[in-house]
Structures are given as structure tokens and as C-alpha cells.
Design an enzyme around this catalytic site. Structure first.
Site, PDB file in Angstrom:
ATOM      1  N   ASP A   9       2.535   1.502 -58.565  1.00 50.14           N
ATOM      2  CA  ASP A   9       3.904   1.205 -59.006  1.00 50.14           C
ATOM      3  C   ASP A   9       4.801   1.358 -57.780  1.00 50.14           C
ATOM      4  OD1 ASP A   9       6.119   0.780 -60.786  1.00 50.14           O
ATOM      5  OD2 ASP A   9       6.525   2.918 -60.744  1.00 50.14           O
ATOM      6  N   SER A  10       6.072   1.008 -57.954  1.00 48.34           N
ATOM      7  CA  SER A  10       7.016   1.188 -56.852  1.00 48.34           C
ATOM      8  C   SER A  10       7.355   2.667 -56.645  1.00 48.34           C
ATOM      9  CB  SER A  10       8.300   0.420 -57.160  1.00 48.34           C
ATOM     10  OG  SER A  10       8.839   0.876 -58.383  1.00 48.34           O
ATOM     11  N   CYS A  72       3.319  -1.605 -63.080  1.00 46.65           N
ATOM     12  CA  CYS A  72       4.694  -1.965 -62.761  1.00 46.65           C
ATOM     13  C   CYS A  72       4.936  -3.319 -63.419  1.00 46.65           C
ATOM     14  CB  CYS A  72       4.829  -2.068 -61.242  1.00 46.65           C
ATOM     15  SG  CYS A  72       6.388  -2.763 -60.692  1.00 46.65           S
ATOM     16  N   GLU A 151      14.348   8.039 -61.027  1.00 43.42           N
ATOM     17  CA  GLU A 151      13.815   8.514 -59.739  1.00 43.42           C
ATOM     18  C   GLU A 151      14.612   9.737 -59.253  1.00 43.42           C
ATOM     19  OE1 GLU A 151      11.292   7.376 -57.459  1.00 43.42           O
ATOM     20  OE2 GLU A 151      10.487   5.968 -58.913  1.00 43.42           O
ATOM     21  N   CYS A 183       9.622  -1.567 -68.433  1.00 42.21           N
ATOM     22  CA  CYS A 183       9.564  -1.037 -67.070  1.00 42.21           C
ATOM     23  C   CYS A 183       8.874   0.306 -67.209  1.00 42.21           C
ATOM     24  CB  CYS A 183      10.972  -0.868 -66.498  1.00 42.21           C
ATOM     25  SG  CYS A 183      11.005   0.034 -64.924  1.00 42.21           S
ATOM     26  N   HIS A 185       9.113   2.911 -65.639  1.00 38.08           N
ATOM     27  CA  HIS A 185       9.993   4.076 -65.473  1.00 38.08           C
ATOM     28  C   HIS A 185      10.659   4.479 -66.799  1.00 38.08           C
ATOM     29  CE1 HIS A 185       9.730   3.231 -61.141  1.00 38.08           C
ATOM     30  NE2 HIS A 185      10.419   4.334 -60.898  1.00 38.08           N
TER      31      HIS A 185
HETATM   32  N1  DGL Z   1       8.401   0.672 -62.686  1.00 41.91           N
HETATM   33  C1  DGL Z   1       8.481  -0.652 -62.262  1.00 41.91           C
HETATM   34  C2  DGL Z   1       8.471  -1.660 -63.379  1.00 41.91           C
HETATM   35  O1  DGL Z   1       7.808  -1.420 -64.350  1.00 41.91           O
HETATM   36  C3  DGL Z   1       9.377  -0.987 -61.110  1.00 41.91           C
HETATM   37  C4  DGL Z   1      10.758  -0.513 -61.140  1.00 41.91           C
HETATM   38  C5  DGL Z   1      11.432  -0.882 -59.834  1.00 41.91           C
HETATM   39  O2  DGL Z   1      10.894  -0.516 -58.803  1.00 41.91           O
HETATM   40  O3  DGL Z   1      12.466  -1.556 -59.877  1.00 41.91           O
HETATM   41  O4  DGL Z   1       9.063  -2.714 -63.301  1.00 41.91           O
END
Ligand code: DGL
Length: 261
Positions: A9-10, A72, A151, A183, A185
Site C-alpha cells: 500500500d502507499s 491499495c 496517517e 480505500c 485507510h
Molecule cells: N490506501 C490506499 C487506497 O486504498 C491509498 C491511499 C493514498 O495513498 O492516497 O487507495
């Protein structure tokens, strides 16, 4: 030999998927990569996210993983097909499992999707949901502030509550009964989102549904004894603190790495 599963993931968001994988496959060897030097992916162009995804995949292949999980949504939306056709191992994304879970959960077929700008602009969720339920009314909203908020470890801060109220208002007006957390996150904001939407709207998190798609590749491995290694491209201590707090465990030695082109 324990199967090895690579997850990327990012940033910390993919830990929501790692947690579900660990729950279903406690004997697996997990290798996690958070591209923390370049988070967020959601505001970057598809070309850039595609390049980052290739670099992450190359790194995890180098760690000898048997299957790759693109944990992600943004990277799944733009890079999954290409990674799946080019890599020598199976590649799994989070969008189809999330769409399936949403269609199963929704009674009224009014489904909301929240995600990064990249994911929402790609239209990937609408396509996946409509393939399964052509009559579904899908409403989408990009929520770019949610990634920096999580984050920063501010999932329950008033900034999170105010942003949620603003972002979710059009979805409430559309009368959704199901909201896809598009997402990885966003499950970290689950209680904030649930408070804002009330009990009549179900939240769908694709983590468990994604983990289940690994069964054909990982099989049934009994017993525990699995392991998890963590790599990031920047700020390992911060990742340890926020990610470890979320997983409720010590992440051990989080190593900082540089991704090659
Ligand atoms: N967690 C990621 C997603 O599901 C990326 C969030 C990001 O880096 O903008 O899209």
C-alpha cells in the site's frame, strides 16, 4: 514450507488487509511494504501510480513472495490488470472483493462508495458493482483528506468527524443503505464514519473479502507460527508507532528501503 504473501500500500492503510490475511492464514509468511515516502497515491496520476505499483511489486518479488496483494484501491484501480498479466505470480486486488461484499450487503441497491480521487475518477467501483447488480444506484465521493488524517493518527479527532460530515452529506441525501470503504485507510475511520451515518447504513470494508480470495493460492494451512516483516520507504518509527497502535502489536524491526525503477 509456509506460503509467502506480499502486501503493499502507499502507507499504513494496507495493514487493514494484512490484519484480515493474518486472521485467515495464521501460518503464512507475510511481507508488507508501505510506500510511505510517496503517500498519498490517491492524488497522483494513473501513470505515476502504475510506476509506483511496478516498483513495489518488483521489491516484493525480490522477497520471494508466492502471491501479491495490492492492498491499495488506488493502485488496484489503475495497475491490477497490468500487474496480473505481467507478473509470474498470482495478483489479487481489493476492488472486486469490495464490490461483491457491497452487493451482498445492500438491500435497497443504493450503494455509496468513498475513496481517493484516483479511485473515484477511475470509475472502477461503479463498473464492478454494475457488473454484479446492473440496477444498483451507485453514488461516489472522493475524500482526499481522510488519508492524511489517518496517517497522522487522527482517526477520532474532531477534524475527522467534521470532514466525515462534509464528505458523507451527499451520500446521506442519496439515501444509501451501504457504504463501501473504497480505500484501505478508511477502516481506521470506521467508528467515526458509523457515528456520522447512523445505524441504518452498513459499512463494507473489503479487507476480509480480499483475504478470502487468497484461498486458492494459499490453501488451508493449519496452525499458527506465521510471521510478518515490514518495509517502508520512509519514516519507519512513525509507521511503527501508528501502524503498531492500529494492529495492537509491536511491528518489530521495520526496515527502510529504496525502491528501484
Ligand atoms: N490506501 C490506499 C487506497 O486504498 C491509498 C491511499 C493514498 O495513498 O492516497 O487507495
Amino acid at each position: 514450507m509456509q506460503p509467502a504473501i506480499g502486501v503493499f500500500d502507499s502507507g499504513i492503510g494496507g495493514l487493514t488487509v494484512l490484519r484480515a490475511i493474518r486472521h485467515l492464514f495464521p501460518a503464512a509468511r507475510l511481507v508488507y511494504l508501505g510506500d510511505t515516502a510517496r503517500v498519498p497515491y490517491g492524488t497522483k496520476s494513473p501513470t505515476t501510480v502504475l510506476r509506483y505499483a511496478h516498483q513495489a511489486a518488483t521489491f516484493l518479488l525480490g522477497r520471494k513472495v508466492d502471491v501479491l496483494v495490492v492492498a491499495c484501491n488506488t493502485a488496484s484501480a489503475v495497475a491490477l490488470d497490468e500487474l496480473a498479466s505481467e507478473l509470474p505470480i498470482p495478483v489479487v486486488g481489493v476492488i472486486e472483493p469490495g464490490a461483491q461484499a457491497a452487493v451482498q450487503a445492500s438491500v435497497t441497491r443504493r450503494i455509496g462508495v468513498i475513496g481517493t480521487e484516483g479511485t473515484i475518477q477511475s470509475g472502477a467501483y461503479e463498473r464492478s458493482i454494475r457488473l454484479l447488480a446492473p440496477d444498483a444506484a451507485v453514488s461516489t465521493v472522493a475524500c482526499p483528506l481522510f488519508v492524511p488524517i489517518t496517517e497522522a493518527g487522527w482517526a477520532d479527532h474532531q477534524v475527522a468527524h467534521l470532514s466525515a460530515a462534509e464528505y458523507l452529506a451527499p451520500l446521506q441525501a442519496a439515501g444509501i443503505d451501504t457504504l463501501v470503504l473504497g480505500c484501505t485507510h478508511y477502516p481506521l475511520l470506521q467508528s467515526t464514519l458509523a457515528k456520522c451515518l447512523g445505524p441504518k447504513v452498513g459499512l463494507v470494508d473489503s479487507a476480509l473479502a480480499t483475504a478470502r480470495t487468497l484461498h486458492p493460492y494459499v490453501g488451508v494451512v493449519s496452525g499458527g507460527g506465521g510471521s510478518a516483516e515490514f518495509f517502508v520507504t520512509d519514516a519507519p518509527q512513525r509507521f511503527c508507532r501508528i501502524g503498531g497502535g492500529f494492529l495492537g502489536m509491536e511491528l518489530g524491526n521495520v526496515q527502510q528501503v529504496v525502491l528501484e525503477n
